[in-house]
Design a protein around this motif. Structure first.
Motif, mmCIF file in Angstrom:
data_model
loop_
_atom_site.group_PDB
_atom_site.id
_atom_site.type_symbol
_atom_site.label_atom_id
_atom_site.label_comp_id
_atom_site.label_asym_id
_atom_site.label_seq_id
_atom_site.Cartn_x
_atom_site.Cartn_y
_atom_site.Cartn_z
ATOM 1 N N THR A 28 0.843 -1.188 0.000
ATOM 2 C CA THR A 28 0.000 0.000 0.000
ATOM 3 C C THR A 28 0.877 1.236 0.000
ATOM 4 N N MET A 29 0.365 2.309 -0.553
ATOM 5 C CA MET A 29 1.082 3.585 -0.551
ATOM 6 C C MET A 29 0.069 4.716 -0.536
ATOM 7 N N THR A 30 0.480 5.844 0.001
ATOM 8 C CA THR A 30 -0.367 7.026 0.017
ATOM 9 C C THR A 30 -0.345 7.682 -1.354
ATOM 10 N N ILE A 31 -1.525 8.123 -1.791
ATOM 11 C CA ILE A 31 -1.617 8.856 -3.050
ATOM 12 C C ILE A 31 -2.393 10.148 -2.821
ATOM 13 N N SER A 32 -2.042 11.154 -3.606
ATOM 14 C CA SER A 32 -2.811 12.407 -3.582
ATOM 15 C C SER A 32 -3.123 12.871 -4.998
ATOM 16 N N TRP A 33 -2.748 12.076 -5.980
ATOM 17 C CA TRP A 33 -3.084 12.360 -7.375
ATOM 18 C C TRP A 33 -4.117 11.337 -7.825
ATOM 19 N N GLY A 34 -5.172 11.813 -8.421
ATOM 20 C CA GLY A 34 -6.173 10.896 -8.932
ATOM 21 C C GLY A 34 -7.362 11.646 -9.477
ATOM 22 N N GLY A 35 -8.214 10.931 -10.136
ATOM 23 C CA GLY A 35 -9.417 11.525 -10.685
ATOM 24 C C GLY A 35 -10.524 10.493 -10.766
ATOM 25 N N MET A 36 -11.740 11.001 -10.894
ATOM 26 C CA MET A 36 -12.916 10.137 -11.004
ATOM 27 C C MET A 36 -13.771 10.638 -12.156
ATOM 28 N N GLY A 37 -14.428 9.720 -12.837
ATOM 29 C CA GLY A 37 -15.286 10.120 -13.939
ATOM 30 C C GLY A 37 -15.905 8.927 -14.630
ATOM 31 N N THR A 38 -16.168 9.096 -15.901
ATOM 32 C CA THR A 38 -16.787 8.051 -16.706
ATOM 33 C C THR A 38 -15.971 7.878 -17.980
ATOM 34 N N LEU A 39 -15.699 6.630 -18.334
ATOM 35 C CA LEU A 39 -14.958 6.319 -19.551
ATOM 36 C C LEU A 39 -15.446 4.968 -20.043
ATOM 37 N N GLY A 41 -18.245 4.068 -20.890
ATOM 38 C CA GLY A 41 -19.525 3.724 -20.286
ATOM 39 C C GLY A 41 -19.427 3.150 -18.887
ATOM 40 N N LYS A 42 -18.291 3.343 -18.227
ATOM 41 C CA LYS A 42 -18.062 2.771 -16.895
ATOM 42 C C LYS A 42 -17.652 3.861 -15.910
ATOM 43 N N PRO A 43 -18.003 3.711 -14.622
ATOM 44 C CA PRO A 43 -17.465 4.613 -13.602
ATOM 45 C C PRO A 43 -15.995 4.260 -13.389
ATOM 46 N N VAL A 44 -15.102 5.243 -13.477
ATOM 47 C CA VAL A 44 -13.669 4.953 -13.395
ATOM 48 C C VAL A 44 -12.955 5.888 -12.430
ATOM 49 N N VAL A 45 -11.791 5.416 -11.988
ATOM 50 C CA VAL A 45 -10.822 6.247 -11.290
ATOM 51 C C VAL A 45 -9.533 6.185 -12.087
ATOM 52 N N THR A 46 -8.770 7.234 -11.980
ATOM 53 C CA THR A 46 -7.444 7.297 -12.584
ATOM 54 C C THR A 46 -6.461 7.607 -11.473
ATOM 55 N N LYS A 119 -8.487 -2.937 -13.090
ATOM 56 C CA LYS A 119 -7.667 -2.254 -14.094
ATOM 57 C C LYS A 119 -8.237 -2.418 -15.493
ATOM 58 N N LEU A 120 -8.282 -1.317 -16.209
ATOM 59 C CA LEU A 120 -8.685 -1.322 -17.610
ATOM 60 C C LEU A 120 -7.548 -0.903 -18.534
ATOM 61 N N PHE A 121 -6.626 -0.068 -18.014
ATOM 62 C CA PHE A 121 -5.631 0.556 -18.885
ATOM 63 C C PHE A 121 -4.436 1.014 -18.054
ATOM 64 N N ARG A 122 -3.240 0.898 -18.632
ATOM 65 C CA ARG A 122 -2.018 1.436 -18.030
ATOM 66 C C ARG A 122 -1.179 2.046 -19.143
ATOM 67 N N ALA A 150 -9.068 2.550 -14.016
ATOM 68 C CA ALA A 150 -9.735 1.341 -13.530
ATOM 69 C C ALA A 150 -11.212 1.571 -13.347
ATOM 70 N N GLU A 151 -11.977 0.535 -13.611
ATOM 71 C CA GLU A 151 -13.417 0.574 -13.360
ATOM 72 C C GLU A 151 -13.661 0.411 -11.870
ATOM 73 N N VAL A 152 -14.543 1.231 -11.325
ATOM 74 C CA VAL A 152 -14.960 1.068 -9.932
ATOM 75 C C VAL A 152 -16.040 -0.012 -9.927
ATOM 76 N N VAL A 153 -15.695 -1.182 -9.354
ATOM 77 C CA VAL A 153 -16.632 -2.312 -9.376
ATOM 78 C C VAL A 153 -17.405 -2.449 -8.075
ATOM 79 N N ASP A 154 -16.942 -1.767 -7.024
ATOM 80 C CA ASP A 154 -17.654 -1.801 -5.747
ATOM 81 C C ASP A 154 -17.240 -0.600 -4.912
ATOM 82 N N ILE A 155 -18.135 -0.157 -4.064
ATOM 83 C CA ILE A 155 -17.852 0.894 -3.095
ATOM 84 C C ILE A 155 -18.194 0.334 -1.724
#
Length: 156
Positions: A28-39, A41-46, A119-122, A150-155
């Motif tokens: 695990t690591m701490t992150i402070s860069w990221g985003g949320m949206g739709t790509l 047709g899926k809910p995603v995080v980057t 994961k969907l893309f790297r 990555a697709e958000v598959v669960d919250i």
């Protein structure tokens, strides 16, 4: 699946833990860069991980990871998770965090919120494609980041 938040401050102000691997072997690591949206047709995080980080190895091995957010009083623990390598300390059993399974990956019981991601893309963020002022600020001698979508598959 519903998640209401101020997407422009969720990563930057709250920070988060990015956890990759499975119950037997993860980091695990701490992150402070990221985003949320739709790509697609899926809910995603980057999210973005330097290629030299130990967690990067786990991100590339598996298909799932979690991004988890914590109450303000966990800021010190998140500081350690962002400044110490899993190569040097046992982050799997770090005091103050209790690892729990989240689908095919791991999160921590203390999280206020966990996004389980597939994961969907790297892709590598090549410094040749980044404006010079940003390169000077964030990459002056440091390793580049890989971007993961990555697709958000669960919250949770």
């Amino acid at each position: 699946m519903t998640f209401n938040t101020d997407i422009f401050s969720q990563f930057d102000k709250k920070w988060a833990l990015l956890t990759a691997g499975d119950k037997d072997s993860f980091n695990t690591m701490t992150i402070s860069w990221g985003g949320m949206g739709t790509l697609w047709g899926k809910p995603v995080v980057t999210t973005y991980v330097r290629t030299t980080r130990y967690t990067h190895e786990f991100m590339d091995k598996g298909d799932y990871f979690t991004i988890s957010f914590y109450p303000e009083d966990y800021k010190q623990i998140l500081g350690v998770m962002g400044s110490k390598s899993g190569r040097d300390i046992d982050k799997m059993n770090y005091e103050g965090l209790t690892a729990v399974e989240a689908g095919d990956t791991v999160t921590f019981k203390e999280a206020e919120l966990t996004l389980v991601c597939k994961k969907l893309f790297r892709q590598n963020l090549s410094v040749e494609n980044i404006p010079e002022d940003i390169v000077k600020t964030f990459y002056n001698g440091d390793a580049e980041h890989d971007m993961y979508i990555a697709e958000v598959v669960d919250i949770i």
